[in-house]
Design a protein around this motif. Structure first.
Motif, PDB file in Angstrom:
ATOM      1  N   VAL A   1       1.310   4.780   6.630  1.00  0.00           N
ATOM      2  CA  VAL A   1       0.554   5.591   7.586  1.00  0.00           C
ATOM      3  C   VAL A   1      -0.921   5.499   7.220  1.00  0.00           C
ATOM      4  O   VAL A   1      -1.321   5.909   6.115  1.00  0.00           O
ATOM      5  N   ILE A   2      -1.741   4.941   8.125  1.00  0.00           N
ATOM      6  CA  ILE A   2      -3.176   4.790   7.905  1.00  0.00           C
ATOM      7  C   ILE A   2      -3.891   5.943   8.590  1.00  0.00           C
ATOM      8  O   ILE A   2      -3.746   6.154   9.805  1.00  0.00           O
ATOM      9  N   ARG A   3      -4.699   6.723   7.775  1.00  0.00           N
ATOM     10  CA  ARG A   3      -5.516   7.798   8.329  1.00  0.00           C
ATOM     11  C   ARG A   3      -6.884   7.759   7.660  1.00  0.00           C
ATOM     12  O   ARG A   3      -6.957   7.687   6.419  1.00  0.00           O
ATOM     13  N   PRO A   4      -7.963   7.806   8.439  1.00  0.00           N
ATOM     14  CA  PRO A   4      -9.297   7.865   7.832  1.00  0.00           C
ATOM     15  C   PRO A   4      -9.594   9.276   7.335  1.00  0.00           C
ATOM     16  O   PRO A   4      -9.147  10.263   7.933  1.00  0.00           O
ATOM     17  N   SER A   5     -10.303   9.369   6.230  1.00  0.00           N
ATOM     18  CA  SER A   5     -10.655  10.684   5.690  1.00  0.00           C
ATOM     19  C   SER A   5     -11.701  11.345   6.579  1.00  0.00           C
ATOM     20  O   SER A   5     -12.470  10.671   7.279  1.00  0.00           O
ATOM     21  N   ARG A   6     -11.728  12.739   6.539  1.00  0.00           N
ATOM     22  CA  ARG A   6     -12.656  13.492   7.368  1.00  0.00           C
ATOM     23  C   ARG A   6     -13.330  14.567   6.508  1.00  0.00           C
ATOM     24  O   ARG A   6     -12.684  15.200   5.670  1.00  0.00           O
TER      25      ARG A   6
ATOM     26  N   THR B   1       4.111  -4.908  12.117  1.00  0.00           N
ATOM     27  CA  THR B   1       4.298  -4.045  13.287  1.00  0.00           C
ATOM     28  C   THR B   1       3.346  -2.872  13.151  1.00  0.00           C
ATOM     29  O   THR B   1       2.979  -2.459  12.029  1.00  0.00           O
ATOM     30  N   ARG B   2       2.920  -2.354  14.329  1.00  0.00           N
ATOM     31  CA  ARG B   2       2.064  -1.167  14.343  1.00  0.00           C
ATOM     32  C   ARG B   2       2.683  -0.170  15.327  1.00  0.00           C
ATOM     33  O   ARG B   2       2.919  -0.514  16.501  1.00  0.00           O
ATOM     34  N   ASN B   3       2.968   1.004  14.785  1.00  0.00           N
ATOM     35  CA  ASN B   3       3.608   2.061  15.576  1.00  0.00           C
ATOM     36  C   ASN B   3       4.902   1.566  16.225  1.00  0.00           C
ATOM     37  O   ASN B   3       5.209   1.863  17.376  1.00  0.00           O
ATOM     38  N   GLY B   4       5.646   0.726  15.490  1.00  0.00           N
ATOM     39  CA  GLY B   4       6.956   0.266  15.916  1.00  0.00           C
ATOM     40  C   GLY B   4       6.957  -0.971  16.785  1.00  0.00           C
ATOM     41  O   GLY B   4       8.029  -1.470  17.123  1.00  0.00           O
TER      42      GLY B   4
ATOM     43  N   TYR C   1      -7.870   2.389  14.248  1.00  0.00           N
ATOM     44  CA  TYR C   1      -6.770   1.692  13.566  1.00  0.00           C
ATOM     45  C   TYR C   1      -5.819   2.666  12.888  1.00  0.00           C
ATOM     46  O   TYR C   1      -5.046   2.280  12.016  1.00  0.00           O
ATOM     47  N   GLU C   2      -5.880   3.950  13.274  1.00  0.00           N
ATOM     48  CA  GLU C   2      -4.880   4.890  12.755  1.00  0.00           C
ATOM     49  C   GLU C   2      -3.516   4.486  13.297  1.00  0.00           C
ATOM     50  O   GLU C   2      -3.393   3.994  14.406  1.00  0.00           O
ATOM     51  N   GLY C   3      -2.476   4.709  12.479  1.00  0.00           N
ATOM     52  CA  GLY C   3      -1.129   4.393  12.936  1.00  0.00           C
ATOM     53  C   GLY C   3      -0.204   4.112  11.782  1.00  0.00           C
ATOM     54  O   GLY C   3      -0.557   4.249  10.608  1.00  0.00           O
ATOM     55  N   VAL C   4       1.033   3.691  12.153  1.00  0.00           N
ATOM     56  CA  VAL C   4       2.066   3.391  11.162  1.00  0.00           C
ATOM     57  C   VAL C   4       2.261   1.885  11.143  1.00  0.00           C
ATOM     58  O   VAL C   4       2.599   1.276  12.172  1.00  0.00           O
ATOM     59  N   TYR C   5       2.081   1.258   9.956  1.00  0.00           N
ATOM     60  CA  TYR C   5       2.153  -0.186   9.802  1.00  0.00           C
ATOM     61  C   TYR C   5       3.340  -0.527   8.906  1.00  0.00           C
ATOM     62  O   TYR C   5       3.681   0.217   7.976  1.00  0.00           O
TER      63      TYR C   5
ATOM     64  N   SER D   1       0.840  -1.199   0.000  1.00  0.00           N
ATOM     65  CA  SER D   1       0.000   0.000   0.000  1.00  0.00           C
ATOM     66  C   SER D   1       0.870   1.242   0.000  1.00  0.00           C
ATOM     67  O   SER D   1       2.057   1.187   0.360  1.00  0.00           O
ATOM     68  N   PRO D   2       0.297   2.436  -0.413  1.00  0.00           N
ATOM     69  CA  PRO D   2       1.097   3.670  -0.432  1.00  0.00           C
ATOM     70  C   PRO D   2       1.513   4.083   0.968  1.00  0.00           C
ATOM     71  O   PRO D   2       0.904   3.693   1.967  1.00  0.00           O
ATOM     72  N   LYS D   3       2.579   4.908   1.019  1.00  0.00           N
ATOM     73  CA  LYS D   3       3.093   5.340   2.321  1.00  0.00           C
ATOM     74  C   LYS D   3       2.043   6.122   3.096  1.00  0.00           C
ATOM     75  O   LYS D   3       1.871   5.913   4.304  1.00  0.00           O
ATOM     76  N   ASP D   4       1.360   7.055   2.444  1.00  0.00           N
ATOM     77  CA  ASP D   4       0.317   7.860   3.088  1.00  0.00           C
ATOM     78  C   ASP D   4      -1.015   7.348   2.568  1.00  0.00           C
ATOM     79  O   ASP D   4      -1.414   7.654   1.448  1.00  0.00           O
ATOM     80  N   TYR D   5      -1.686   6.558   3.390  1.00  0.00           N
ATOM     81  CA  TYR D   5      -2.853   5.812   2.941  1.00  0.00           C
ATOM     82  C   TYR D   5      -4.076   6.362   3.677  1.00  0.00           C
ATOM     83  O   TYR D   5      -4.277   6.105   4.866  1.00  0.00           O
ATOM     84  N   ILE D   6      -4.863   7.173   2.971  1.00  0.00           N
ATOM     85  CA  ILE D   6      -6.097   7.728   3.521  1.00  0.00           C
ATOM     86  C   ILE D   6      -7.240   6.805   3.128  1.00  0.00           C
ATOM     87  O   ILE D   6      -7.443   6.534   1.939  1.00  0.00           O
ATOM     88  N   VAL D   7      -7.974   6.318   4.125  1.00  0.00           N
ATOM     89  CA  VAL D   7      -9.010   5.318   3.878  1.00  0.00           C
ATOM     90  C   VAL D   7     -10.376   5.939   4.130  1.00  0.00           C
ATOM     91  O   VAL D   7     -10.525   6.916   4.871  1.00  0.00           O
ATOM     92  N   ASP D   8     -11.368   5.325   3.481  1.00  0.00           N
ATOM     93  CA  ASP D   8     -12.759   5.748   3.686  1.00  0.00           C
ATOM     94  C   ASP D   8     -13.248   5.135   5.001  1.00  0.00           C
ATOM     95  O   ASP D   8     -13.222   3.896   5.154  1.00  0.00           O
ATOM     96  N   PRO D   9     -13.677   5.947   5.968  1.00  0.00           N
ATOM     97  CA  PRO D   9     -14.080   5.392   7.281  1.00  0.00           C
ATOM     98  C   PRO D   9     -15.331   4.527   7.212  1.00  0.00           C
ATOM     99  O   PRO D   9     -15.663   3.867   8.183  1.00  0.00           O
TER     100      PRO D   9
END
Length: 1187
Positions: free
Chosen positions: A133-138, A76-79, A112-116, A47-55
């Motif tokens: 980096v997983i971030r949900p869109s807002r 790993t998640r967040n190291g 589930y936001e975080g760095v995987y 997956s891309p480094k900056d991965y914005i997902v649909d919540p």
């Protein structure tokens, strides 16, 4: 070692792998090989480094890898280690490392936001993914706020703020009204990059209550709306009233006049600003200014030029856009806002930074035990990135030590590797703007050579093309490759071949003799293997008869040829294309073996037709264009403009010319008042014109239509134009062709050509007919008539001149005054005959006649001329009458003499003369008798030669058909012709006129003679008649010759003579055939040189014969020709014909009455040396002349 050559870029796709120490090596994807060889893991998808997902949807984090044995996956998640088994919402796809997080059944994406990070591991090493980096869109709502209405004075600037909520990713901003229609934008009103709406100056029409800012969040497909903003613009005219009514609310204390002002910037503020952009991104710089009039924006780069092909201007040049920026784009950019009152500017300092980017990314290494290798990791950025190494996902500093490796900055050096040295290395290049992570494995293998290309593989190629023979191989150490041709062939080398590093043998230009079996041998220190492949070189496919360019008329048929030549072992297929696509499915297209036929061609068939000949090895094609031509389509949209009383302008739009240029347009008109439905020609113009100024006539209800013309023909007429009725007017012209003639001695008939159709110019067309007798001072007599073209005036004197005129008129008045013409009343027959008729004899066939003219008053009409009647009374030589046949000659005008040609010599004639007018002939003058003198006679009527003996011939003849006088004698001339066609001496005999036969004695036996015979009068000799005859052979001499006993009786002599006679006979037959075809032979040439025996007499010095010729030989059965079978020569009738004179019945005269032509009787040549019969001598007669 085998020879190696550089591989061009076009051949790079043929390389399966490279076999150099420091070059990354990919293990071939051969199924059997992959099952047997071990390979460290390789990440293939993530997956891309900056991965914005649909919540609202499940989260899928991809991680795919390959390796042997297949790798296992961990996350790993967040190291820290992410224990998948402890979370019921998280699953891993089978045979994969991809995570699926189920949040659609009550889960929350925010949890589930975080760095995987994913790790793929097997016994040979471990590969890791990027930090994902997983971030949900807002898409948050607008905060509640009270929006105050905007009151602004006309000409002032205005900014409507949008201030959208902060979303992830940022929303797209646009302004609309309540009807969801986008608000119009221009140089004066535009939206900034921050979403605000800027007015450089406002106008009254900007007043409205629904300025609405919208924010669209694409990730969640939602649109948020700001509260509507109301704007009220006060014009200067109404501002004072508004101030007095709303003084306490508006803050205005006086209305200032609308004044212009120089520009100032609304954004950015100040005179300078800074902008940082990353390499490869899009640079956007913005300047929006206010002012009155509206300012214009211009961009420049200080100390340089704006980059070409990467610079764009948007938002009415208020935004400068540069794509794919690089460090070279750093610098100062100035925007200048200008209007007529001045300018302002702002300078933006742009600094281009760069996240790390690869210069040399590390590549996989496949080494054999004991070999050396290198991993290189080089990257660049601004600032310069830091390079760090990991092995199997662990920083190399804390990883287990390996004596075979050494880290030197961005390079790891391997020496004397062993199988335990296999591992996956990671290179991380990072700076403050980002990072790069690359996996590269080192795989240490010990494998004997293997050839992966199938055995006995057959390659077929076309001659003169490159042949590429594969020898895909694998081995560790890298095997050496050698090629051989044939069973016992030697190793291949030299310039005829190219040896690629992947084992491929290339024959750059394969010929027919390149056909054969080739052997590839691969060897390393662990073994040797070989493989055979086979090459067949085929003849190329060629199109020897290509289709040709065709122009065809619509409805016709056309054929394109395509004849090919190909290798006999290949089966070609011929495909026809139209405009590079398939042929239409239409039964009109008929495909034959070597051609394509199109029947009943239509417009849609126009295009390019391509013949494609395909075999399994090559393909050739040839194209030809078909142009379908036809008559043009009719013009349309006819329009009448500039309508005047006597002219109008007609314009139209041309129809399609159907591929044949329009050469001209024909304009036709219809008179709907007089001839509806009948179209007349008006004019025509060049094919480039689409307008024409037309001249019109009064009182016509016009309609027009246009016809287009090209080389093929005329189009259908256009639709008729609208009607246009011109006003009535007086006639412009009078009738033409006005004449005054009398049909009777006491009347005058006035006739004219009536006006046609629209020439009347109005209703009530009539004619005013006027006349008066000329030169007597009478008044004009007039009548008005209608619908006629003739008027008869009765009771007139005979043949007197009248002045006549005919004038047109209609209900609106008269035409211009007409011209006068002179006419005459009716004629009567002439009253008197010409007098003092005299005849003067010119020669035996021509006479001149004189007479006195009659008084013009007695003619009683138009004098047309004089007419002579003449006829033959009798021939003076025959003293007998014959049927009287009168002949007539007419002499135009007031002539007093004329010539009578074609008279017969020695004859008695009578004549009389009459005057002629339009009514007829007057009385005849008294008959005048005259006689013609003697002339030369015609040729004797026949000449017959009979009773040939050894030394005599009998001649009989008939007198001339036309003696033309008194015969005084006959003359006979003759001369012998020998066996070589030479002429002997000419003998002349004079014979009395009353004789009709003669026995000619003392001739030579068996000799041909030619005779010339003619009659004489006192005037001279007439035409001659010719004949030939032969005396018979001496029988006694024949008997004596038969009794001789000498060599003539010997067989050889007889055979020789027969051969000579046969040869001569063949030659004579050939000459006979050639003469009948118009050819010449030597005798003929001599004849042409000696045409007249009078000119070429017998040679006086030796008495020998002159050369014989026949000047009339090419005129069979004419005068002097050979006689028919009864040996009688009859001359053709040669009565002197009457050469036509005068204007009347039989001929013409010159002004003085002399005959235009020349009258002369034809006369046969005198007998002379060289005259011969007109036919070629027959072979029998020729043989006689040789005896």
């Amino acid at each position: 070692m085998m020879t190696k050559k550089t591989i061009s870029a076009s051949r790079a796709s043929l390389i399966l792998f490279l076999c150099q120490m420091i070059t990354a090596l990919e293990v071939p994807l051969d199924p059997i090989l992959l099952k047997e060889l071990s390979q460290p893991p390789t990440i293939t998808q993530q997956s891309p480094k900056d991965y914005i997902v649909d919540p609202r949807e499940n989260i899928v984090i991809q991680c795919e890898a390959k390796g042997k044995p297949p790798p296992s996956f961990s996350w790993t998640r967040n190291g820290t280690h992410f224990d998948i088994d402890k979370d019921a919402r998280v699953t891993v796809k089978p045979n994969s490392g991809t995570l699926v997080i189920n949040i659609m059944n009550g889960g929350k994406a925010e949890a589930y936001e975080g760095v995987y990070q994913c790790t793929a591991r097997n016994e040979r090493g471990a590969a890791i993914s990027n930090n994902i980096v997983i971030r949900p869109s807002r898409s948050p709502l607008w905060t509640k706020e009270k929006v105050e209405p905007k009151h602004v004075r006309e000409g002032d600037p205005l900014v409507l703020h949008c201030s959208p909520p902060v979303g992830l990713p940022p929303p797209i901003i646009f302004w609309m009204d309540n009807s969801f229609q986008r608000l119009p934008q221009n140089e004066r009103v535009s939206q900034g990059l921050n979403g605000d709406l800027y007015f450089s100056n406002v106008k009254p029409e900007d007043t409205r209550e629904d300025y609405i800012c919208y924010a669209r969040f694409n990730h969640t497909q939602t649109i948020q709306q700001k509260q509507p903003i109301s704007v009220k613009v006060f014009s200067m005219d109404s501002l004072n009233e508004t101030i007095s009514a709303n003084l306490s609310d508006t803050g205005f204390y006086g209305a200032k006049p609308l004044t212009e002002r120089r520009p100032t910037l609304l954004t950015p503020v100040g005179s300078t600003s800074n902008k940082v952009e990353l390499r490869g991104n899009v640079l956007l710089l913005e300047c929006i200014a206010e002012g009155l009039p509206t300012p214009v924006i211009r961009w420049i780069k200080e100390g340089g030029e704006l980059p070409i092909n990467r610079t764009f201007f948007e938002n009415f040049k208020k935004t400068l856009k540069i794509i794919e920026v690089s460090e070279a784009d750093s610098g100062k950019y100035k925007c200048v806002a200008r209007n007529p009152l001045g300018s302002t500017h702002h300078t933006i300092t742009v600094t281009v930074k760069a996240a790390p980017y690869w210069i040399t990314a590390p590549r996989n290494l496949v080494l054999s035990p004991g070999e050396d290798g290198t991993l290189i990791c080089r990257a660049n950025g601004n600032p310069k990135p830091n390079i760090s190494w990991l092995t199997n996902g662990v920083p190399i500093a804390i990883a287990p030590e390996d004596p075979s490796r050494k880290v030197d900055g961005d390079t790891i050096i391997f020496s004397d590797v062993q199988e335990r040295s296999s591992a996956v290395y990671q290179c991380n290049a990072s700076n403050e703007y980002g990072y790069l992570l690359a996996n590269a494995f080192v795989n240490v293998l010990a494998e004997p050579p293997r050839i992966l290309t199938p055995a006995n593989k057959l390659y077929q190629i076309i001659a003169n093309n490159p042949a590429l023979l594969d020898c895909a191989f694998f081995g560790s150490p890298v095997p050496e490759i050698e090629w051989f041709k044939g069973v016992k062939g030697s190793i291949l080398h030299g310039d005829l071949y190219v040896f690629h590093d992947n084992g491929t043998l290339e024959i750059p230009v394969a010929q027919k003799d390149s056909t054969g079996t080739y052997t590839c041998v691969a060897r390393n220190k662990l073994g040797k293997v070989q493989n055979e492949v086979h090459l067949e070189v085929k003849d190329p496919t060629m199109i020897i008869k290509q289709p040709e360019y065709k122009i065809i008329q619509k409805g016709g048929q056309v054929s394109f040829e395509c004849t090919i030549k190909h290798d006999r072992t290949l089966m070609p297929t011929i495909t026809w294309l139209k405009d590079n696509g398939e042929l239409p499915v239409d039964e009109r297209f008929i495909i034959h073996k070597d051609s394509l036929a199109i029947m009943n061609v239509t417009d849609k068939d126009d295009g390019t037709y391509t013949c494609v000949a395909n075999t399994t090895l090559d393909s050739v094609s040839a194209s030809a264009v078909l142009t379908v031509v036809d008559r043009p389509d009719p013009p349309f949209d006819l329009e009448l403009t500039d309508q005047l009383e006597r002219s109008i302008q007609l314009s139209w739009i041309p129809g399609y010319d159907n591929n044949s240029p329009i050469t001209n347009f024909v304009i036709e008109y219809e008179d709907g008042m007089r001839e509806p439905g009948v179209w007349h020609y008006q004019t025509e113009v060049h094919g480039t014109q689409t307008t024409v100024q037309l001249k019109l006539s009064p009182y016509v209800n016009y309609s027009f239509r246009v016809i287009a013309v090209n080389e093929i023909g005329r189009s259908q007429p256009s639709e008729a134009s609208e009607q246009y009725l011109t006003k009535a007017a007086k006639p412009d012209e009078n009738p033409s062709g006005v004449q005054g003639i009398g049909s009777e001695p006491d009347n005058l008939v006035i006739i004219w050509e009536p006006l046609k159709g629209f020439q009347s110019n109005g209703p009530g067309l009539q004619y005013k007919v006027s006349w008066r007798q000329k030169d007597v001072g009478d008044e004009w007599t007039s009548v008005i008539v209608a619908n006629v073209s003739k008027y008869i005036v009765s009771g007139t004197p005979t043949f007197v001149p009248y002045e006549i005129k005919v004038q047109a008129l209609n209900d609106l008045g008269y035409a211009p005054e007409p011209a006068e013409v002179i006419g005459h009343s009716g004629e009567d027959l002439p009253m008197v005959a010409p007098g003092n008729v005299q005849v003067h004899i010119v020669n035996s066939t021509l006479a001149k006649v004189h007479w006195d003219p009659v008084p013009l008053k007695t003619v009683r009409g138009h004098l047309q001329g004089y007419r002579i009647y003449y006829w033959k009374v009798q021939s003076l030589s025959k003293r007998r009458r014959r049927h009287v046949e009168k002949k007539i000659l007419t002499f135009s005008g007031n002539k007093t003499h004329g010539m009578l040609p074609g008279l017969e010599p020695y004859s008695s004639y009578k004549l009389n003369v009459r005057v002629v007018n339009g009514k007829g002939e007057g009385p005849a003058s008294p008959d005048k008798l005259f006689k013609t003198p003697e002339g030369v006679p015609s040729s004797p009527s026949f000449l017959k030669i009979s009773n040939p003996t050894l030394d005599s011939l009998t001649l009989e003849w008939g007198p001339p058909t036309h003696p033309n006088g008194v015969l005084i004698a006959y003359t006979l001339k003759f001369q012998p012709i020998n066996s070589t066609h030479e002429l002997g001496p000419l003998i002349e005999i004079r014979i009395p006129a009353n004789e009709t036969s003669l026995i000619l004695s003392n001739l030579n036996y068996s000799t041909r003679y030619k005779f010339y015979f003619y009659a004489q009068t006192s005037v001279g000799s007439g035409s001659q008649i010719t004949e030939e005859a032969v005396t018979i052979m001496d029988e006694g001499k024949l008997a004596m010759a038969s009794r001789q006993v000498d060599i003539a009786t010997q067989g050889w002599f007889i055979g020789l003579m027969c051969a000579v006679a046969l040869l001569i006979l063949i030659l004579l037959i050939v000459c006979f055939i050639r003469r009948n075809k118009g050819g010449k032979y030597p005798v003929k040439e001599k004849e042409d040189a000696h045409a007249d025996p009078e000119i070429q007499p017998m040679k006086e010095d030796d008495g020998t014969f002159g050369e014989y010729s026949d000047a009339e030989d090419h005129k069979p059965l004419k005068k002097g020709s050979r006689t028919p079978s009864d040996r009688t020569v009859k001359k053709e009738d040669s009565d002197d014909s009457l050469v036509d004179y005068g204007e009347g019945v039989n001929g013409q005269f010159n002004e003085d009455g002399s005959f235009i032509g020349q009258y002369s009787g034809k006369k046969e040549k005198e007998p002379a040396e060289g005259n011969e019969s007109s036919e070629a001598p027959s072979p029998v007669n020729a043989m006689n002349s040789f005896v």
